[in-house]
Design a protein around this motif. Sequence first.
Motif, PDB file in Angstrom:
ATOM      1  N   MET A   1       2.233   6.927  14.709  1.00  0.00           N
ATOM      2  CA  MET A   1       2.386   5.684  13.981  1.00  0.00           C
ATOM      3  C   MET A   1       3.865   5.338  13.885  1.00  0.00           C
ATOM      4  O   MET A   1       4.731   6.200  13.856  1.00  0.00           O
ATOM      5  N   ALA A   2       4.155   4.056  13.771  1.00  0.00           N
ATOM      6  CA  ALA A   2       5.534   3.614  13.727  1.00  0.00           C
ATOM      7  C   ALA A   2       6.229   4.072  12.454  1.00  0.00           C
ATOM      8  O   ALA A   2       7.430   4.268  12.429  1.00  0.00           O
ATOM      9  N   GLN A   3       5.489   4.230  11.373  1.00  0.00           N
ATOM     10  CA  GLN A   3       6.082   4.551  10.080  1.00  0.00           C
ATOM     11  C   GLN A   3       5.073   5.381   9.315  1.00  0.00           C
ATOM     12  O   GLN A   3       4.164   4.858   8.703  1.00  0.00           O
ATOM     13  N   SER A   4       5.196   6.702   9.376  1.00  0.00           N
ATOM     14  CA  SER A   4       4.118   7.514   8.825  1.00  0.00           C
ATOM     15  C   SER A   4       4.471   8.215   7.527  1.00  0.00           C
ATOM     16  O   SER A   4       3.711   8.162   6.564  1.00  0.00           O
ATOM     17  N   THR A   5       5.605   8.918   7.477  1.00  0.00           N
ATOM     18  CA  THR A   5       5.918   9.705   6.292  1.00  0.00           C
ATOM     19  C   THR A   5       7.359   9.474   5.839  1.00  0.00           C
ATOM     20  O   THR A   5       8.215   9.041   6.613  1.00  0.00           O
ATOM     21  N   ASP A 310       1.149   1.171  11.056  1.00  0.00           N
ATOM     22  CA  ASP A 310       1.263   1.136  12.515  1.00  0.00           C
ATOM     23  C   ASP A 310       2.366   0.187  12.984  1.00  0.00           C
ATOM     24  O   ASP A 310       2.891   0.340  14.081  1.00  0.00           O
ATOM     25  N   LEU A 311       2.691  -0.798  12.139  1.00  0.00           N
ATOM     26  CA  LEU A 311       3.683  -1.808  12.511  1.00  0.00           C
ATOM     27  C   LEU A 311       5.095  -1.407  12.118  1.00  0.00           C
ATOM     28  O   LEU A 311       6.064  -1.818  12.755  1.00  0.00           O
ATOM     29  N   GLY A 312       5.223  -0.595  11.060  1.00  0.00           N
ATOM     30  CA  GLY A 312       6.525  -0.088  10.649  1.00  0.00           C
ATOM     31  C   GLY A 312       7.424  -1.148  10.042  1.00  0.00           C
ATOM     32  O   GLY A 312       6.972  -2.223   9.635  1.00  0.00           O
TER      33      GLY A 312
END
Length: 352
Positions: A1-5, A310-312
Amino acid sequence: MAQSTRALGRSGIQVSALGMGCWAIAGPWAEGNTPLGWGAVDDEESIRTVRRALDLGVTLFDTADTYGAGNGERVLGRALAGRRDEAVIATKWGFTFDERTRQATGPDASPAYLRRAVRDSLRRLGTDRIDLYQLHLADLPIARAQALVGTLEELVAEGLIRAYGWSTDRPDRAAAFGQDAPHATAVQHSLSVLRDAPDLLDLCEKYDLASISCGPLGMGLLTGKYHPASTLPYDDVRGITSGWLEWFRGGRPAPEWLRRVQAVRSALTADGRTLAQGALGWIWARSSRAIPIPGCRSVAQLEENAAALDLGPLSPDHFAEVERQLAALRAAALREVDRPYWPSPMLPTARP
């Protein structure tokens, strides 16, 4: 994912970059005749929403013991039963309440109440530890808050909490915990494209704290579903006139805030995001320490928010365009009383 944690400050705890705010799913409670909840809710839908959040990689759940006069914690505990180790639970203490009448009964900043409150929260949540325990009294004098640090450290040593923080929009309060409290790791404060918080974000950077960003969707304004004729029911906290609730006035969206939403809509949605997803992307672009916790009351709302992972972050160009559009509106013929409330975000120096 583009931005997960993201890191939860200096605690060593990793959380999803997006959390779920649980005020809205707590159900009704009040102070006298003044509602403090978001109206009637379906607890079973709330449980499905929390479990769907886990399925989609959302691991941080933020509530408070006073939400729903304890019902919010009970619902969250039911939802996490059997999946506790997948979640990071953040809750708050400081306000007393009557669980039977669902009435708020005032603040209590004593160490004795802190010890009682944490054990009551553990019982309602059905867990043996709270990951992030937050002082809910935003304007408590600094000396009184610092007098609680010893008890909080004892609770860490006993394994009842892992870390703690302060829910406040006051930079001096955030700094007091940030610089002096060993296991302080977060400050929860308002942050959105409509309301920047540069001083608090700077403090988070200085003291290695997480920014738990409440109100990231302007209590619903940044979902795009409200218009000038929208009316909120009286049993919804947004349906009352309150000095601390700025987004709505007299049960309707405040016109000046609707204008600001319209001003940034095109930039927030330019790359195919929904308005809400763009608003979340703005926060991630604004600070690598910010973890937005939008509230939601249904699986559908949760799924839209979670898709933003998912888009971040917004791209630097889109972030700059949002600021350009806000600047243009600032220069328009607005009431002078509006002007102090305009945010002035700095461009991010680095992508998270």
